[in-house]
Design an enzyme around this catalytic site. Structure first.
Site, PDB file in Angstrom:
ATOM      1  N   PHE A   1      10.557  30.967 -14.996  1.00 59.14           N
ATOM      2  CA  PHE A   1       9.119  31.227 -14.815  1.00 59.14           C
ATOM      3  C   PHE A   1       8.668  32.400 -15.677  1.00 59.14           C
ATOM      4  O   PHE A   1       9.366  33.407 -15.809  1.00 59.14           O
ATOM      5  CB  PHE A   1       8.862  31.536 -13.335  1.00 59.14           C
ATOM      6  CG  PHE A   1       7.496  32.116 -13.053  1.00 59.14           C
ATOM      7  CD1 PHE A   1       6.344  31.396 -13.310  1.00 59.14           C
ATOM      8  CD2 PHE A   1       7.368  33.393 -12.523  1.00 59.14           C
ATOM      9  CE1 PHE A   1       5.095  31.930 -13.064  1.00 59.14           C
ATOM     10  CE2 PHE A   1       6.123  33.942 -12.263  1.00 59.14           C
ATOM     11  CZ  PHE A   1       4.976  33.207 -12.532  1.00 59.14           C
ATOM     12  N   HIS A   2       7.491  32.248 -16.279  1.00 53.66           N
ATOM     13  CA  HIS A   2       6.845  33.312 -17.063  1.00 53.66           C
ATOM     14  C   HIS A   2       5.451  33.523 -16.492  1.00 53.66           C
ATOM     15  O   HIS A   2       4.591  32.644 -16.575  1.00 53.66           O
ATOM     16  CB  HIS A   2       6.753  32.890 -18.530  1.00 53.66           C
ATOM     17  CG  HIS A   2       6.324  34.005 -19.455  1.00 53.66           C
ATOM     18  ND1 HIS A   2       5.250  34.832 -19.198  1.00 53.66           N
ATOM     19  CD2 HIS A   2       6.819  34.433 -20.644  1.00 53.66           C
ATOM     20  CE1 HIS A   2       5.111  35.693 -20.175  1.00 53.66           C
ATOM     21  NE2 HIS A   2       6.048  35.476 -21.078  1.00 53.66           N
ATOM     22  N   SER A   3       5.199  34.695 -15.916  1.00 56.32           N
ATOM     23  CA  SER A   3       3.884  34.955 -15.320  1.00 56.32           C
ATOM     24  C   SER A   3       2.891  35.402 -16.383  1.00 56.32           C
ATOM     25  O   SER A   3       3.243  35.603 -17.546  1.00 56.32           O
ATOM     26  CB  SER A   3       3.998  36.024 -14.235  1.00 56.32           C
ATOM     27  OG  SER A   3       4.049  37.312 -14.808  1.00 56.32           O
TER      28      SER A   3
END
Length: 938
Positions: free
Chosen positions: A793-795
């Site tokens: 995941f990359h916010s």
């Protein structure tokens, strides 16, 4: 008394057809006898494969039948040995039958026939058990040589309608069988579908029948021969004419070399065109915003200078000089400073665009030579795609590579110099059949718009065979194409489209063809899996088919008003292409946010404008009597098609060699240890603007990572070179790969590499009402027989707190809803124990921080639940990227302890320790840092 040729006396006379019949009978006997003996003696063993046995699989493959078991192997080898004599005689008689004065093609076909016979002996007598690599080399060589043998025999066939008919049938069946053969092999090998190998076996046996059957047809031609040797019909003295008009009018190596040189010049053009955006991208990437270097992309608009007649005249008269000057782009890798590399490549791009525009324009009055330039330009594109396919998405001549990271720069420059000097020789023009000044020529503006859109469609989607595959990929289980081997299908569609556009320009330039191409574009844009990929193949075919039509239309006007305007349109579409994903960093970006559909529509409408202009010209020409194709033009086409055929064979060979057959065994299988890491790889460009896949590969392998998440990894755009950093690493180290969400989902990308089978995966786009889209991969892995979830995941960015809050809630629910053990490999943009951290690490998510005492984090985090963590380490990045690697160790199958405690390394079993290689100063700039050593728990 010796036989006398002139009066036909002979001691023994045997009709030549018996050579073909002997070859057919003994070849079939070799395979059929092995099948009968194998089924009788070892049936259950030869139908068994690595996944299933009887009764799920109930018919043996060819390789299992003739392979390693006695006595069936011996039956096969004995009969194949007997077949070799008739086989060599068949090749010899075919050469005698087709040999013509001053013709090289029969000699070439005979050489291929001998080569096939020798390689057949290779894979027959060197089994996969004896030496797997050499068995495969011989087998691939045999299959690759089948195409030129088949085409050569068809091209040289004497007039014998019955024989030609059967040859076409057998050849069509042979090559048609390859499609289901490959399909069912993938079903068996990748998807492990029960019964798929039996279906594959039937098609494999059919391939044998058709292959031998094709050569059996020679019996119909050899009836005109008697041995010892008397030619009763005089066919060998040239009374028969070849059927293949395009290929049968002489073969000269000098012409082939000229065609290959032209194609290589096209390859250099596409190398430079695709290189500059990658170099430009480096600067906003490291400046985190517009840097000013972006203006270099306008260097491609150099044809606008041809508005000055004297410059246009000088360019046409000095084409060789222009092409030589453009080669400085291949020398750009010698400059260590990134800015200098950019400036040199920008100059090369301006020069090569001007050179190719002048080349097209200078041949406007000579249709055969204009056609040759267009074919060189198009086949050069295909050559660049094949080169990237072979080098796993990096062009080996780009300025971001050198000898140490996969470059072939010196060889490429030498060949480029030879190609320019060979192909750009002075010649006079004859006037050809160029449209007179009084005829309709369509609109120069619309022609330019069409050419610009054509350039954009090619550069954005057709300069790498895996780009459109990444558009339609949507996670596991596999329900669509893979970069390897299916990239070869994209290359085939491109080649077929180009040839169709050359041979049938009126159809390729019709509105019907435009409609079909638009349907392909719509399918590619709107659908995933095989449906989307079928659209991609239609799109690739149409774009390459319409390219000759649009270029021919463009040269009917001033080059400044077509090619100059065309490159302006290309630049505008390129910016549009960047804006749809980089909307958070550019002025006016929100207006175009996430609108790839708008971009595709604009591209196709612009191509339609070019088709409209071309149709106006064609309407004038269609009123003229149809002129047959010039014989010289026909012969010239054949040489370019030979080069194209070689490239297609290379792409098939690469697809076979790259087919995923790695050993995916985890590093510490006996200890049931999982070593997982997260790394923000900054698009595979290091701090000094070099491609970093090989350096990444080295550190990942030395860290013994079983699972790793990549962030900022989507390079399938023009500005990143249409690359994929995962392909080289995954194939070299043996990982399953999940890439997503795709480039048409407008994120900066995430990827998952795993030594464990990926049972299922889902791609997510998290809530992002203001800032850039946040991608996530939620995958379920089979870890030592237990299902474990992994989320990559990359916010969003720091500037968009509301986005990050919504994303933290979404991901917390996603993780909390999973009933399985879970590892989060993430980029969270938060401080430990503060703000959104407490949403990610919460009762709702059930997740724990791998080391809550690590206060020195802001972006990367490792979280987990329902697993026994045993270690945590931070490894410095050196100059590969701007972010370190964070790594955790977990043990599968052990309950999560309620009260963990830190322990010294000497108390940790050897199989659960981190590699000692990175202690102290480490290796190549990679070392344990922050804590200066790993941390362990019990």
């Amino acid at each position: 008394m010796a036989p006398r040729y002139k009066d036909g006396d002979a001691v023994v006379a045997i009709n030549g057809k018996w050579v073909a019949w002997a070859h057919t009978v003994f070849a079939y006997a070799a395979f059929i006898s092995a099948l009968i003996v194998g089924v009788a003696l070892h049936y259950h063993k030869i139908v068994q494969n690595e996944h299933y046995g009887y009764p799920i699989e109930w018919f043996p493959s060819v390789s299992a039948t003739i392979g390693d078991r006695y006595p069936e192997r011996s039956f096969f080898q004995v009969f194949i040995a007997i077949t070799s004599g008739p086989r060599f005689a068949l090749v010899f008689l075919w050469y005698i039958l087709t040999s013509r004065p001053n013709s090289t093609l029969p000699k070439l076909v005979a050489g291929v026939g001998i080569f096939r016979t020798l390689t057949c002996g290779g894979w027959t007598y060197v089994t996969s058990t004896d030496d797997h690599d050499w068995h495969d080399i011989f087998m691939i060589s045999y299959l690759v040589a089948t195409l030129p043998w088949t085409l050569g025999c068809l091209a040289l066939s004497p007039i014998n309608r019955r024989a030609v008919k059967y040859r076409k049938i057998m050849a069509s069946l042979f090559f048609g069988t390859l499609v289901p053969l490959i399909y069912y092999f993938i079903q068996h090998k990748v998807h492990k579908v029960p019964g798929a190998y039996t279906k594959y076996a039937f098609f494999e046996w059919s391939l044998i029948l058709f292959d031998v059957g094709f050569d059996a047809v020679t019996a119909l031609d050899f009836e005109s021969f008697e041995l010892v040797v008397r030619d009763v019909k005089g066919v060998s003295r040239g009374k028969g004419k070849p059927v293949g008009n395009t290929f049968g009018e002489g073969f000269f190596w000098t012409e082939v070399i000229d065609a290959a040189s032209d194609v290589y010049n096209g390859f250099v053009f596409w190398t430079i065109v695709t290189a500059l955006p990658v170099l430009v991208w480096y600067f906003p990437l490291w400046h985190m915003g517009i840097s000013g270097y972006e203006v270099a992309i306008v260097t491609c608009t150099s044809p606008l200078l041809y508005v000055i007649p004297s410059l246009r005249y000088a360019a046409v008269k000095n084409l060789r000089l222009l092409h030589l000057l453009s080669l400085v782009g291949l020398l750009a890798y010698k400059f260590q400073d990134p800015a200098n590399r950019l400036f040199v490549t920008g100059f090369a791009l301006a020069t090569t665009c001007a050179a190719w525009t002048a080349s097209f324009f200078s041949e406007r009055a000579n249709t055969p030579r204009l056609e040759a330039r267009i074919m060189a330009w198009g086949i050069g594109l295909i050559m660049s795609v094949v080169a990237k396919f072979a080098c796993k998405t990096n062009n080996p001549l780009w300025p971001i590579v050198h000898a140490e990271n996969g470059g072939w720069n010196k060889v490429g420059i030498f060949l480029a110099l030879f190609a320019v000097l060979r192909s750009q020789r002075g010649s006079t023009t004859s006037g050809g059949d160029y449209l007179p000044a009084g005829g309709k020529k369509g609109s120069s503006i619309l022609a330019g718009v069409g050419f610009g859109a054509l350039m954009f469609a090619i550069v954005s989607l057709l300069t790498d065979s895996s780009t459109m595959i990444s558009w339609v990929w949507d996670g596991y289980p596999v329900r669509g194409p893979l970069a390897a081997p299916h990239g070869a299908l994209t290359i085939f569609a491109m080649g077929a489209g180009l040839v169709y556009g050359i041979f049938h320009p009126r159809i390729a330039g019709s509105w019907t063809a435009f409609g079909v191409g638009s349907i392909g574009a719509a399918l590619l844009t709107c659908y995933h899996h095989w449906t989307g990929f079928y659209g991609a193949l239609i799109f690739a075919f149409y774009i390459m088919a319409v390219a000759p039509v649009l270029i021919v239309s463009s040269v009917r006007h001033s080059p400044a008003s077509t090619f100059g305007i065309g490159f302006i349109v290309y630049v505008i579409l390129l910016l549009f292409h960047v804006w749809v994903v980089a909307y958070a960093f550019v002025p006016g970006g929100p207006l175009l946010r996430e609108h790839t559909d708008w971009l595709m529509t604009t591209t196709m409408l612009s191509i339609g404008a070019g088709v409209f202009s071309a149709a106006t010209s064609n309407s004038t020409r269609s009123r003229k009597p149809h002129k047959p194709v010039n014989p010289n033009s026909r012969k010239q086409r054949s040489y370019y098609i030979y080069v194209l055929a070689v490239l297609q064979l290379l792409s098939v060979s690469v697809a076979y060699l790259r087919f995923p057959t790695n050993d995916y065994t985890p590093y510490h299988k006996e200890d049931k240890v999982v070593t997982a890491g997260i790394w923000t790889v900054h698009f595979g460009l290091d701090n000094n603007m070099w491609s970093s896949e090989r350096r990444m590969r080295d550190v990942i392998g030395e860290l013994e990572l079983d699972v790793i998440g990549f962030l900022e990894s989507d390079n399938q755009r023009i500005i990143m070179g249409n690359r994929d950093v995962t392909q080289f690493i995954a194939e070299d180290l043996g990982y399953y790969t999940d890439f997503g969400p795709g480039p048409n989902k407008h994120t900066w990308g995430s990827a998952l590499l795993s030594k464990f089978p990926i049972v299922n995966s889902t791609h997510h786009l998290l809530p992002s009402p203001v800032g850039e889209l946040a991608p996530a991969i939620h995958a379920t892995l089979d870890m030592y027989g237990e299902m474990v979830d992994v989320v990559v995941f990359h916010s969003g960015q720091e500037e968009d707190p509301e986005d990050r809050r919504l994303q933290s809630e979404y991901l917390s629910k996603l993780m909390g809803d999973s009933p399985r053990p879970l590892i989060l490999l993430s980029y969270l943009v938060t401080k430990p124990l503060e703000g959104n951290y407490n949403t990610y690490v919460s009762e709702r998510s059930q997740m724990k921080d791998i080391d809550p005492t690590d206060w020195d984090r802001w972006c990367e985090y490792l979280l987990f639940k329902k697993l026994h963590r045993t270690g945590y380490a931070r490894i410095s990045r050196d100059t590969i990227t701007d972010t370190e690697i964070q790594v955790g160790k977990f043990v599968v199958g052990e309950p999560e302890p309620e009260n963990e405690m830190r322990i010294p390394e000497e108390m940790v079993p050897v199989g659960r320790r981190f590699p000692a290689l990175f202690r102290g100063q480490g290796v190549r700039g990679h070392r344990y840092h922050v804590f200066d050593e790993p941390r362990y728990w019990q």
